[in-house]
Design a protein around this motif. Sequence first.
Motif, PDB file in Angstrom:
ATOM      1  N   ALA A 180       0.832  -1.203   0.000  1.00 44.42           N
ATOM      2  CA  ALA A 180       0.000   0.000   0.000  1.00 44.42           C
ATOM      3  C   ALA A 180       0.865   1.251   0.000  1.00 44.42           C
ATOM      4  N   VAL A 181       0.549   2.173  -0.906  1.00 44.72           N
ATOM      5  CA  VAL A 181       1.307   3.413  -1.081  1.00 44.72           C
ATOM      6  C   VAL A 181       0.396   4.591  -0.762  1.00 44.72           C
ATOM      7  N   GLU A 182       0.826   5.448   0.158  1.00 44.73           N
ATOM      8  CA  GLU A 182       0.036   6.629   0.541  1.00 44.73           C
ATOM      9  C   GLU A 182       0.988   7.760   0.925  1.00 44.73           C
ATOM     10  N   PRO A 183       0.878   8.932   0.277  1.00 45.37           N
ATOM     11  CA  PRO A 183       1.843  10.005   0.527  1.00 45.37           C
ATOM     12  C   PRO A 183       1.528  10.916   1.711  1.00 45.37           C
ATOM     13  N   ALA A 184       0.260  11.068   2.083  1.00 45.77           N
ATOM     14  CA  ALA A 184      -0.112  12.072   3.092  1.00 45.77           C
ATOM     15  C   ALA A 184       0.146  11.552   4.501  1.00 45.77           C
ATOM     16  N   PRO A 185       0.933  12.269   5.306  1.00 48.84           N
ATOM     17  CA  PRO A 185       1.276  11.785   6.655  1.00 48.84           C
ATOM     18  C   PRO A 185       0.064  11.515   7.538  1.00 48.84           C
ATOM     19  N   ASP A 186      -0.968  12.372   7.488  1.00 47.21           N
ATOM     20  CA  ASP A 186      -2.123  12.151   8.363  1.00 47.21           C
ATOM     21  C   ASP A 186      -2.901  10.907   7.931  1.00 47.21           C
ATOM     22  N   ASN A 187      -3.065  10.723   6.633  1.00 48.84           N
ATOM     23  CA  ASN A 187      -3.701   9.494   6.155  1.00 48.84           C
ATOM     24  C   ASN A 187      -2.855   8.271   6.490  1.00 48.84           C
ATOM     25  N   PHE A 188      -1.552   8.414   6.323  1.00 50.35           N
ATOM     26  CA  PHE A 188      -0.655   7.277   6.538  1.00 50.35           C
ATOM     27  C   PHE A 188      -0.691   6.814   7.991  1.00 50.35           C
ATOM     28  N   SER A 189      -0.824   7.742   8.914  1.00 53.74           N
ATOM     29  CA  SER A 189      -0.901   7.375  10.328  1.00 53.74           C
ATOM     30  C   SER A 189      -2.101   6.463  10.590  1.00 53.74           C
ATOM     31  N   LEU A 190      -3.255   6.806  10.003  1.00 49.61           N
ATOM     32  CA  LEU A 190      -4.437   5.961  10.149  1.00 49.61           C
ATOM     33  C   LEU A 190      -4.293   4.658   9.375  1.00 49.61           C
ATOM     34  N   LEU A 191      -3.643   4.731   8.239  1.00 50.54           N
ATOM     35  CA  LEU A 191      -3.379   3.529   7.452  1.00 50.54           C
ATOM     36  C   LEU A 191      -2.591   2.518   8.281  1.00 50.54           C
ATOM     37  N   GLN A 192      -1.582   2.997   8.980  1.00 48.68           N
ATOM     38  CA  GLN A 192      -0.787   2.118   9.838  1.00 48.68           C
ATOM     39  C   GLN A 192      -1.646   1.492  10.925  1.00 48.68           C
ATOM     40  N   ARG A 193      -2.473   2.296  11.564  1.00 47.78           N
ATOM     41  CA  ARG A 193      -3.329   1.792  12.636  1.00 47.78           C
ATOM     42  C   ARG A 193      -4.298   0.732  12.095  1.00 47.78           C
ATOM     43  N   ASN A 194      -4.896   1.030  10.943  1.00 43.12           N
ATOM     44  CA  ASN A 194      -5.891   0.105  10.395  1.00 43.12           C
ATOM     45  C   ASN A 194      -5.295  -1.185   9.847  1.00 43.12           C
ATOM     46  N   CYS A 195      -4.006  -1.164   9.524  1.00 36.56           N
ATOM     47  CA  CYS A 195      -3.381  -2.347   8.938  1.00 36.56           C
ATOM     48  C   CYS A 195      -2.590  -3.173   9.950  1.00 36.56           C
ATOM     49  N   THR A 196      -2.680  -2.806  11.223  1.00 33.35           N
ATOM     50  CA  THR A 196      -1.990  -3.566  12.261  1.00 33.35           C
ATOM     51  C   THR A 196      -2.432  -5.026  12.232  1.00 33.35           C
ATOM     52  N   GLY A 197      -1.476  -5.913  12.136  1.00 34.22           N
ATOM     53  CA  GLY A 197      -1.769  -7.342  12.132  1.00 34.22           C
ATOM     54  C   GLY A 197      -2.054  -7.929  10.770  1.00 34.22           C
ATOM     55  N   LEU A 198      -2.129  -7.096   9.732  1.00 35.18           N
ATOM     56  CA  LEU A 198      -2.380  -7.589   8.384  1.00 35.18           C
ATOM     57  C   LEU A 198      -1.066  -7.804   7.633  1.00 35.18           C
ATOM     58  N   ASP A 199      -1.101  -8.688   6.653  1.00 31.37           N
ATOM     59  CA  ASP A 199       0.081  -8.927   5.821  1.00 31.37           C
ATOM     60  C   ASP A 199       0.147  -7.856   4.747  1.00 31.37           C
ATOM     61  N   VAL A 200       0.566  -6.664   5.158  1.00 30.25           N
ATOM     62  CA  VAL A 200       0.583  -5.506   4.279  1.00 30.25           C
ATOM     63  C   VAL A 200       1.919  -4.785   4.411  1.00 30.25           C
ATOM     64  N   ASP A 201       2.480  -4.400   3.293  1.00 32.24           N
ATOM     65  CA  ASP A 201       3.713  -3.620   3.240  1.00 32.24           C
ATOM     66  C   ASP A 201       3.315  -2.172   2.962  1.00 32.24           C
ATOM     67  N   LEU A 202       3.577  -1.274   3.918  1.00 34.62           N
ATOM     68  CA  LEU A 202       3.137   0.114   3.806  1.00 34.62           C
ATOM     69  C   LEU A 202       4.294   1.009   3.385  1.00 34.62           C
ATOM     70  N   ARG A 203       4.058   1.880   2.408  1.00 31.93           N
ATOM     71  CA  ARG A 203       5.076   2.822   1.938  1.00 31.93           C
ATOM     72  C   ARG A 203       4.500   4.244   1.987  1.00 31.93           C
ATOM     73  N   LYS A 204       5.144   5.121   2.763  1.00 28.08           N
ATOM     74  CA  LYS A 204       4.730   6.524   2.801  1.00 28.08           C
ATOM     75  C   LYS A 204       5.392   7.242   1.638  1.00 28.08           C
ATOM     76  N   ALA A 205       4.695   7.272   0.522  1.00 28.18           N
ATOM     77  CA  ALA A 205       5.256   7.828  -0.718  1.00 28.18           C
ATOM     78  C   ALA A 205       4.122   8.036  -1.708  1.00 28.18           C
ATOM     79  N   GLY A 206       4.461   8.718  -2.799  1.00 31.59           N
ATOM     80  CA  GLY A 206       3.557   8.832  -3.927  1.00 31.59           C
ATOM     81  C   GLY A 206       4.049   7.936  -5.040  1.00 31.59           C
ATOM     82  N   ILE A 207       3.163   7.571  -5.950  1.00 31.37           N
ATOM     83  CA  ILE A 207       3.554   6.755  -7.101  1.00 31.37           C
ATOM     84  C   ILE A 207       3.737   7.674  -8.302  1.00 31.37           C
TER      85      ILE A 207
END
Length: 259
Positions: free
Chosen positions: A103-130
Amino acid sequence: MHLTRKIVHPSIPTSLGVCKVTFRGKSLAIFHRRTYADKTAISQCFEQNQYDMPGRDHGVLIERFYQKILTSGKRPLIIDCGANIGASVIWFTARYPEAHVLAVEPAPDNFSLLQRNCTGLDVDLRKAGIGATDGISHLADAGWGTMAYRTVETEQGPEIAMVTMASLLASKPEDRFVPFILKIDVEGGEESLFSGDCSDINRFPLIIMEPHDWLLPGQGSSLPFFRFHSASGREFCIKDENIASINFKEISQSQSSLG
């Protein structure tokens, strides 16, 4: 109410709400800000089922390919560009539980929630834009809230790292992962993305993309995508805001190589 919430869930800020949804027999909890944008993102995924596409014969083909990858001993790879707070990521992990999501997401505020929501999931998170090239861009608010952050080249916002599809795929070894679904919702950034080398993008049998001509009238932001789609001989379906671009040739070739 807030006091009770703080006592029962001390680790969750009272500024956040928790939306509970049920999907394919699973009960899922999604943290969100108490905003129209966040609630809309969740609704689009779990009430409107916007990513449950394509349907009919195309859908059967995609499901068969998913199962074929699993039978080969590899993992279907889903890349979610513009993951926002993670509602779409949670939907993909519930719909395709054996897949691996990047999962790729550039906005820090969105990314913070993304991290919280993906806790425990098999997900690789990248704070970046494509983007079409690796490097640095800038984050801009298109005026539609946290669902409409854009990456722009002009220096009008905080710096954001940009990554290419080639870089993302290079981090997922071919002996373990097979490109499966590419989801793109980048608020007009598709113009730059599809103006570059699209060979790695074309490796995904299914691309689900929201075009943003409605957001950027007169700029032709979706034209590079349609040129790529046509030149690649891909097939086309549409549901709600999203386009499905399907590469039958890639599915056929990949199925043969998977045995």
